[in-house]
Design an enzyme around this catalytic site. Structure first.
Site, PDB file in Angstrom:
ATOM      1  N   SER A  63       0.819  -1.210   0.000  1.00 41.06           N
ATOM      2  CA  SER A  63       0.000   0.000   0.000  1.00 41.06           C
ATOM      3  C   SER A  63       0.854   1.262   0.000  1.00 41.06           C
ATOM      4  CB  SER A  63      -0.904   0.030   1.233  1.00 41.06           C
ATOM      5  OG  SER A  63      -1.631  -1.161   1.327  1.00 41.06           O
TER       6      SER A  63
HETATM    7  N1  SAH Z   1      -1.224  -4.918   3.839  1.00 44.30           N
HETATM    8  C1  SAH Z   1      -0.362  -5.221   2.704  1.00 44.30           C
HETATM    9  C2  SAH Z   1      -0.968  -4.865   1.369  1.00 44.30           C
HETATM   10  C3  SAH Z   1      -2.087  -5.723   1.081  1.00 44.30           C
HETATM   11  S1  SAH Z   1      -2.507  -6.003  -0.606  1.00 44.30           S
HETATM   12  C4  SAH Z   1       0.985  -4.577   2.833  1.00 44.30           C
HETATM   13  O1  SAH Z   1       1.197  -3.813   3.786  1.00 44.30           O
HETATM   14  O2  SAH Z   1       1.854  -4.864   2.005  1.00 44.30           O
HETATM   15  C5  SAH Z   1      -3.877  -7.057  -0.247  1.00 44.30           C
HETATM   16  C6  SAH Z   1      -3.490  -8.443   0.148  1.00 44.30           C
HETATM   17  O3  SAH Z   1      -4.682  -9.098   0.581  1.00 44.30           O
HETATM   18  C7  SAH Z   1      -2.940  -9.279  -0.998  1.00 44.30           C
HETATM   19  O4  SAH Z   1      -1.707  -9.821  -0.658  1.00 44.30           O
HETATM   20  C8  SAH Z   1      -4.002 -10.370  -1.188  1.00 44.30           C
HETATM   21  O5  SAH Z   1      -3.477 -11.610  -1.589  1.00 44.30           O
HETATM   22  C9  SAH Z   1      -4.595 -10.448   0.204  1.00 44.30           C
HETATM   23  N2  SAH Z   1      -5.936 -11.025   0.293  1.00 44.30           N
HETATM   24  C10 SAH Z   1      -6.988 -10.845  -0.551  1.00 44.30           C
HETATM   25  N3  SAH Z   1      -8.074 -11.538  -0.114  1.00 44.30           N
HETATM   26  C11 SAH Z   1      -7.683 -12.170   1.038  1.00 44.30           C
HETATM   27  C12 SAH Z   1      -8.338 -13.045   1.952  1.00 44.30           C
HETATM   28  N4  SAH Z   1      -9.616 -13.430   1.787  1.00 44.30           N
HETATM   29  N5  SAH Z   1      -7.632 -13.505   3.009  1.00 44.30           N
HETATM   30  C13 SAH Z   1      -6.345 -13.143   3.195  1.00 44.30           C
HETATM   31  N6  SAH Z   1      -5.669 -12.335   2.362  1.00 44.30           N
HETATM   32  C14 SAH Z   1      -6.330 -11.836   1.296  1.00 44.30           C
END
Ligand code: SAH
EC number: 2.1.1.77
Length: 216
Positions: A63
């Site tokens: 992010s």
């Molecule tokens: N917080 C992260 C950025 C997140 S991007 C950081 O600081 O880098 C969103 C992430 O959510 C992705 O890696 C994606 O694979 C994950 N994601 C999406 N749906 C999900 C779910 N149902 N359970 C767990 N992770 C999920």
């Protein structure tokens, strides 16, 4: 907050957060303490201190720093809190949280990302974070409940499976809206059996998807 000897790009990074309205000193300090260049892809290291989201493995993103700082501030954390993050990604948001609370559980649906984040967080000596492979939208009952929940992937509505897991007085933050568009960052506060909702700002997150990813 700005210390002598910091590389200029990190000073600009901190100043940018302050200029955009981040004022919580503890949040600013956590943002200063966690080296974002350790969370981006090696080729992007030179861009790590820019205020933009960047691509990581598995088609996901780390992010934008301002959004990480803003969400962290809006969570109103204290050192006793147990926090759930849905969407570990690079582990950057989890690392920031870990500086401010007692325990962080972060759930990721891609094994590749979960493993890489775990290794990275251990190498940084952040021992109060557990990274788990799973579907964070449906956390196993035995994981218990949480003072704070932060969803870092877009959901079409606030998941009841998560608000159910909030402690009394707990806060959940989630980007709510269409998967491929602009979402609204929504804050839910649980008081008694009421959920109080406040719409905060527009954000753009990659979609939350159900289940563990079948690809690595
Ligand atoms: N917080 C992260 C950025 C997140 S991007 C950081 O600081 O880098 C969103 C992430 O959510 C992705 O890696 C994606 O694979 C994950 N994601 C999406 N749906 C999900 C779910 N149902 N359970 C767990 N992770 C999920």
């Amino acid at each position: 907050m700005i210390t002598v000897g910091q590389p200029p790009e990190q000073m600009t990074f901190q100043l940018g957060l302050r200029r955009r309205g981040i004022s919580d000193r503890l949040v600013l300090r956590a943002m200063e303490d966690i080296p974002r260049d350790r969370f981006v892809e090696p080729n992007d290291r030179a861009h790590a201190w820019r205020d933009t989201a960047l691509a990581i493995a598995c088609g996901q993103t780390i992010s934008q720093p301002f959004v990480v700082a803003y969400m962290t501030e809006q969570l109103q954390l204290n050192t006793g809190h147990r926090v759930l993050e849905v969407g570990t990604g690079s582990g950057y948001q989890a690392a920031i949280l870990s500086k401010l609370v007692r325990d962080v559980l972060s759930i990721e649906r891609y094994r590749t990302l979960a493993d890489a984040a775990r290794t990275r967080l251990e190498a940084l000596g952040l021992h109060n974070i557990e990274v788990m492979l799973g579907d964070g939208l449906n956390p196993a009952a035995n994981l218990g409940s949480f003072d704070r929940i932060v969803v870092t992937a877009a959901v079409e509505e606030v998941p009841a499976a998560l608000t159910d897991r909030l402690e009394e007085g707990g806060i959940l933050l989630a980007p709510v809206g269409p998967h491929n568009g602009v979402q609204t960052l929504v804050r839910i506060r649980k008081t008694g059996d009421r959920l109080e909702r406040k719409d905060l700002v527009d954000v753009r997150f990659v979609p939350a998807l159900p289940g563990i990813a079948r690809e690595l």
